[in-house]
Design a protein around this motif. Structure first.
Motif, short mmCIF file in Angstrom:
data_model
loop_
_atom_site.label_atom_id
_atom_site.label_comp_id
_atom_site.label_asym_id
_atom_site.label_seq_id
_atom_site.Cartn_x
_atom_site.Cartn_y
_atom_site.Cartn_z
N ALA A 30 0.97 -1.04 0.02
CA ALA A 30 -0.16 0.06 0.05
C ALA A 30 0.77 1.32 0.00
CB ALA A 30 -0.65 0.09 1.32
N LEU A 31 2.07 1.10 0.45
CA LEU A 31 2.92 2.39 0.47
C LEU A 31 3.46 2.74 -0.85
CD1 LEU A 31 4.55 4.75 2.01
CD2 LEU A 31 6.19 2.88 2.22
N ALA A 32 3.49 1.48 -1.69
CA ALA A 32 3.99 1.99 -2.88
C ALA A 32 2.75 2.52 -3.72
CB ALA A 32 4.18 0.69 -4.09
N ARG A 33 1.64 2.05 -3.61
CA ARG A 33 0.26 2.75 -4.24
C ARG A 33 0.17 4.14 -3.87
NH1 ARG A 33 -1.27 -2.60 -2.94
NH2 ARG A 33 -2.65 -1.86 -1.11
N ALA A 34 0.35 4.42 -2.37
CA ALA A 34 0.22 5.86 -1.79
C ALA A 34 1.14 6.40 -2.62
CB ALA A 34 0.19 5.72 -0.37
N ILE A 35 2.49 6.26 -2.61
CA ILE A 35 3.34 6.99 -3.30
C ILE A 35 3.13 7.26 -4.61
CG2 ILE A 35 5.92 7.18 -3.99
CD1 ILE A 35 6.43 5.71 -1.12
N ALA A 51 19.70 5.87 -3.19
CA ALA A 51 19.46 6.34 -1.94
C ALA A 51 18.63 5.65 -1.05
CB ALA A 51 19.00 7.84 -1.98
N VAL A 52 18.71 5.61 0.24
CA VAL A 52 18.12 4.80 0.97
C VAL A 52 17.24 5.54 2.00
CG1 VAL A 52 18.15 2.97 2.96
CG2 VAL A 52 19.69 3.03 1.07
N VAL A 53 15.87 5.58 1.94
CA VAL A 53 15.06 6.00 2.98
C VAL A 53 14.78 5.08 4.14
CG1 VAL A 53 12.88 7.24 3.46
CG2 VAL A 53 13.87 7.58 1.35
N TRP A 54 15.40 5.30 5.29
CA TRP A 54 15.27 4.39 6.20
C TRP A 54 14.08 4.74 7.36
CZ3 TRP A 54 19.40 4.04 10.46
CH2 TRP A 54 19.40 2.86 11.40
N ILE A 55 12.92 4.02 7.25
CA ILE A 55 11.96 3.99 8.23
C ILE A 55 12.21 3.50 9.49
CG2 ILE A 55 9.40 3.77 8.43
CD1 ILE A 55 10.00 5.12 6.12
N ARG A 56 12.35 4.43 10.37
CA ARG A 56 12.82 4.11 11.79
C ARG A 56 11.48 3.96 12.58
NH1 ARG A 56 18.11 5.05 13.65
NH2 ARG A 56 17.59 3.67 15.20
N ILE A 57 10.29 4.41 12.21
CA ILE A 57 8.86 4.31 12.72
C ILE A 57 8.73 2.74 13.39
CG2 ILE A 57 6.41 4.75 12.75
CD1 ILE A 57 7.21 6.42 10.33
N ARG A 58 8.39 2.61 14.65
CA ARG A 58 8.06 1.35 15.22
C ARG A 58 6.93 0.64 14.61
NH1 ARG A 58 10.12 0.81 21.12
NH2 ARG A 58 11.33 2.44 21.51
N ASN A 59 6.76 -0.49 14.81
CA ASN A 59 5.50 -1.20 14.31
C ASN A 59 4.34 -0.25 14.37
OD1 ASN A 59 7.16 -3.22 13.34
ND2 ASN A 59 6.72 -4.48 15.09
N CYS A 60 3.67 -0.37 13.58
CA CYS A 60 2.36 0.67 13.39
C CYS A 60 1.35 0.02 12.64
CB CYS A 60 2.71 1.96 13.46
SG CYS A 60 3.59 2.51 11.72
N SER A 61 0.19 0.64 12.39
CA SER A 61 -0.85 0.16 11.31
C SER A 61 -0.17 0.80 10.22
CB SER A 61 -2.01 0.81 11.94
OG SER A 61 -2.02 2.27 11.76
N LYS A 62 -0.90 0.19 9.08
CA LYS A 62 -0.76 0.75 7.68
C LYS A 62 -1.22 2.15 7.62
CE LYS A 62 -3.07 -1.45 4.62
NZ LYS A 62 -3.72 -2.37 3.80
N LYS A 63 -2.35 2.42 8.37
CA LYS A 63 -2.73 3.84 8.23
C LYS A 63 -1.95 4.95 8.85
CE LYS A 63 -6.80 6.47 9.46
NZ LYS A 63 -6.64 7.39 10.68
N LEU A 109 1.48 4.35 9.24
CA LEU A 109 2.80 4.26 8.40
C LEU A 109 2.52 5.55 7.43
CD1 LEU A 109 5.37 3.36 7.60
CD2 LEU A 109 4.34 1.92 6.14
N LEU A 110 1.54 5.35 6.47
CA LEU A 110 1.08 6.19 5.35
C LEU A 110 0.93 7.72 5.87
CD1 LEU A 110 -1.33 3.75 3.24
CD2 LEU A 110 1.11 4.28 3.00
N GLU A 111 0.25 7.99 6.79
CA GLU A 111 0.11 9.11 7.65
C GLU A 111 1.79 9.85 7.98
OE1 GLU A 111 -2.72 8.93 10.68
OE2 GLU A 111 -4.47 8.93 9.37
N ILE A 162 5.76 13.87 3.88
CA ILE A 162 7.16 14.18 3.87
C ILE A 162 7.94 13.64 2.70
CG2 ILE A 162 7.27 14.15 6.27
CD1 ILE A 162 9.10 11.52 5.65
N LEU A 163 6.95 13.32 1.45
CA LEU A 163 7.69 12.83 0.23
C LEU A 163 8.37 14.12 -0.27
CD1 LEU A 163 5.01 10.37 -1.06
CD2 LEU A 163 7.45 9.86 -0.38
#
Length: 111
Positions: A12-17, A72-84, A86-88, A93-94
């Motif tokens: 879903a992250l790819a679709r949102a982007i 380049a690498v975008v390193w997501i350091r957000i702890r486990n969370c819901s898909k919603k 994560l997308l929010e 910040i894209l």
């Protein structure tokens, strides 16, 4: 800008982007779900894509390789969370991420 989304993150992250006007593909969509980090790295290099991942291994590869043409690498350091959640956190910040990559940043941490 192109993005390659690693296996630990939802498709879903790819679709949102993509819906934000960027080119994004998830490793699942190109049969790389079980691929090694080096295979994903090589694919990102071929595509000219930025890797979005939760995997610190890509950060290490980026630091070791230190090539100007390396992804380049975008390193997501957000702890486990819901898909919603994560997308929010990521979608708004894209534009900043794109600006940073265009400025030559090789590793961008998102917390």
């Amino acid at each position: 800008m192109r993005f390659l989304i690693d296996a630990q993150l939802p498709p879903a992250l790819a679709r949102a982007i993509t819906s934000e006007g960027y080119d994004a593909v998830h490793v699942r969509d190109i049969d790389l779900t079980s691929a090694s980090d080096h295979a994903v790295w090589a694919e990102a290099s071929l595509r000219g894509a930025v890797i979005i991942t939760k995997d610190e291994d890509f950060v290490m590869i980026a630091r070791i390789r230190d090539e100007t043409s390396a992804p380049a690498v975008v390193w997501i350091r957000i702890r486990n969370c819901s898909k919603k959640a994560l997308l929010e956190a990521v979608v708004p910040i894209l534009p900043t991420v794109v600006t940073m990559v265009e400025a030559g940043e090789k590793v961008i941490e998102v917390r």
